[in-house]
Design an enzyme around this catalytic site. Structure first.
Site, PDB file in Angstrom:
ATOM      1  N   GLY A 197      -6.777  -3.680   2.260  1.00  0.00           N
ATOM      2  CA  GLY A 197      -6.874  -2.235   2.404  1.00  0.00           C
ATOM      3  C   GLY A 197      -7.507  -1.751   3.697  1.00  0.00           C
ATOM      4  O   GLY A 197      -7.697  -0.557   3.893  1.00  0.00           O
ATOM      5  N   GLY A 218      -2.047  -4.442   0.614  1.00  0.00           N
ATOM      6  CA  GLY A 218      -0.865  -3.613   0.826  1.00  0.00           C
ATOM      7  C   GLY A 218      -1.016  -2.170   0.411  1.00  0.00           C
ATOM      8  O   GLY A 218      -0.029  -1.460   0.241  1.00  0.00           O
ATOM      9  N   ARG A 265     -19.516  -5.263  -2.187  1.00  0.00           N
ATOM     10  CA  ARG A 265     -20.812  -4.783  -2.702  1.00  0.00           C
ATOM     11  C   ARG A 265     -21.230  -5.589  -3.916  1.00  0.00           C
ATOM     12  O   ARG A 265     -22.401  -5.921  -4.091  1.00  0.00           O
ATOM     13  CB  ARG A 265     -20.724  -3.300  -3.062  1.00  0.00           C
ATOM     14  N   ASP A 311      -2.192 -10.250   9.664  1.00  0.00           N
ATOM     15  CA  ASP A 311      -0.914 -10.638   9.064  1.00  0.00           C
ATOM     16  C   ASP A 311       0.206 -10.409  10.061  1.00  0.00           C
ATOM     17  O   ASP A 311       0.295  -9.332  10.657  1.00  0.00           O
ATOM     18  CB  ASP A 311      -0.606  -9.758   7.837  1.00  0.00           C
ATOM     19  N   LYS A 347       0.051 -18.419   3.383  1.00  0.00           N
ATOM     20  CA  LYS A 347      -0.292 -18.257   1.973  1.00  0.00           C
ATOM     21  C   LYS A 347       0.554 -19.148   1.078  1.00  0.00           C
ATOM     22  O   LYS A 347       1.743 -19.332   1.325  1.00  0.00           O
ATOM     23  CB  LYS A 347      -0.053 -16.796   1.540  1.00  0.00           C
TER      24      LYS A 347
END
Lengths: 291, 185
Positions: free
Chosen positions: A213, A152, A164, A23, A80
């Site tokens: 994250g 974020g 997963r 980003d 985006k």
């Protein structure tokens, strides 16, 4: 969209594999990201951590800013649009963006319908928390999937959970008999043909990245080891003490994601990591936007 | 016969799938130690040339691969690989610089300029070609044999032990370009 175009769009995602998409909010940051080894940049006005802090409605970025970023880097530039906001997508296509992220990071424009991505020539990447969601986005024309994670936050738990879940559901499908796949498609709320493809090939029909994250080289390598084909890093770079160094370290960790000794070296003295917030401290779960 | 596939970033698994289909033993090269293994040829895949070039230098693979290329190791570079092999890159930094070519990056523009076509390739007939934000060769030295052109631009070329394509044969089911490379070994 003709079949050739969709294949070419999936092919571009294949070229991004094993890479890190970063980003960036300014041409300077875009240049830092490219020099640090980003395989693409995501141009946006505010990084997710700042969007979260600012609150309010978050929209597509200023096309002028995106064009400035396109002008300074030679790698692909993504941007985006809001979930369901097909006019923002049309605008991004008009400025020849390389990839559109129909993203839960921005405020959704439609709480029922996603964009019909088959009507576009440019490719789309969409977020998913599970296999059904991934296949629904692909059936709408997405040429690439990423986990939603929780943008974020600097907290990897949701990205791990989503990856997963997706990989586990893929493995479960490969063990099913052909006549069980119709019921599986019903349970996943996804088209039968896509469910059959996944059962036969043991993978999604498009490239699958991790997002949301990722803050450290070890986070990025963790995502690769649980099945990601590449990594998006949002706030985790330009919200830290030494963005260029951290970005370069994450790039190398993604290439050699099983080499713990190298990742140890890469993790040394990176400066301050983003502070982040834990999932229990969050009021707004962006990953719950769009299903 | 054993082929190393540079696996720093990009579409390297697609080349593995092609080599597996041809029953050719292969392995990934992600760091210096991997390159010390015995190999009869090397594939540099498509991806982002800026990323692969940077990692080649930082992982100390640049000099060994350059030396191997000069000592006759057969190398096949596709797309980003073509850029990395070139002696000169328009508006860009030279990486390996072992092939007497000048290459234009993103020569067809952004993703909307990506396309698929068919064209004859160096005596093996017409083959499908997939161009993804592809480069092409604008100038080639005397030692360079031109293997394919599209719209007058050079999209495949060979210089002794070095083979470069602007397109991605690994994204089609057609094994002939890989077979051509193996015939150079």
């Amino acid at each position: 969209m003709e079949q050739d175009r969709y294949e070419l769009n999936k092919n571009l995602a294949q070229m991004l594999k094993g890479g890190v998409i970063m980003d960036v909010t300014t041409p300077d940051q875009a240049k830092i990201a490219e020099d640090a080894g980003a395989c693409a940049v995501m141009a946006l006005e505010r990084i997710p951590a700042d969007i979260r802090a600012a609150g309010g409605v978050s929209r597509m970025s200023n096309p002028g800013m995106i064009k400035e970023i396109q002008a300074v880097v030679s790698i692909p530039v993504m941007a985006k649009c809001r979930i369901g906001h097909f006019v923002e997508a049309q605008v991004l296509e008009a400025i020849e963006i390389d990839y559109i992220d129909e993203s839960e990071v921005l405020s959704p424009a439609d709480d029922v319908y996603h964009i019909d991505k088959t009507r576009f020539q440019v490719p789309f990447v969409c977020g998913a928390k599970d296999l059904g969601e991934a296949l629904r986005r692909i059936s709408e024309g997405a040429a690439m999937i990423r986990t939603k994670g929780e943008p974020g936050t600097g907290d990897i738990i949701q990205a791990v959970r989503h990856m997963r879940k997706i990989m586990g559901e893929i493995r479960a499908l490969t063990a099913k008999r052909a006549d069980e796949l119709y019921e599986a498609a019903k349970q996943l709320a996804a088209p039968s043909e896509l469910v059959q493809f996944v059962a036969k090939n043991g993978r999604l029909p498009v490239v699958n990245f991790a997002a949301g994250g990722v803050a450290t080289p070890a986070d990025a390598a963790l995502m690769m080891q649980v099945g990601a084909e590449g990594v998006f890093v949002g706030s985790g770079i330009f919200k830290t003490g030494d963005p260029a160094k951290r970005a370069a370290a994450i790039v190398k960790a993604v290439t050699n994601f099983t080499d713990a000794k190298l990742i140890a070296e890469l993790s040394e003295n990176l400066g301050e990591a983003m502070v982040g917030i834990n999932e229990q401290e969050i009021n707004l779960l962006m990953a719950e936007r769009g299903k | 016969m054993k082929i190393g596939i540079l696996a720093l970033q990009g579409a390297f698994i697609e080349h593995k799938i092609m080599l597996d289909a041809l029953d050719v033993e292969n392995f990934e090269i992600r760091q210096r130690a991997d390159f010390s293994r015995d190999m009869d040829g090397l594939i540099i895949p498509g991806g982002e040339s800026t990323v692969i070039g940077k990692l080649l230098a930082e992982l100390e693979l640049l000099e060994p691969i350059k030396n191997a290329a000069e000592n006759g190791l057969p190398i096949f570079g596709a797309c980003a690989g073509m850029i990395l092999l070139a002696q000169k890159i328009i508006d860009g930094m030279t990486c390996l610089g072992v092939m007497d070519t000048v290459v234009r990056r993103n020569a067809y523009g952004r993703q909307l300029g990506s396309f698929r076509t068919q064209a004859p390739f160096g005596g093996i007939g017409e083959i499908p070609m997939v161009f993804i934000r592809a480069p092409y060769i604008t100038e080639a030295g005397e030692a360079v044999e031109i293997l394919a052109t599209v719209d007058g631009n050079i999209v495949a070329a060979r210089q002794n032990n070095l083979l470069a394509t602007a397109f991605h044969p690994e994204l089609t089911g057609d094994l002939r370009v890989h077979q051509y490379f193996l015939s150079m070994l």
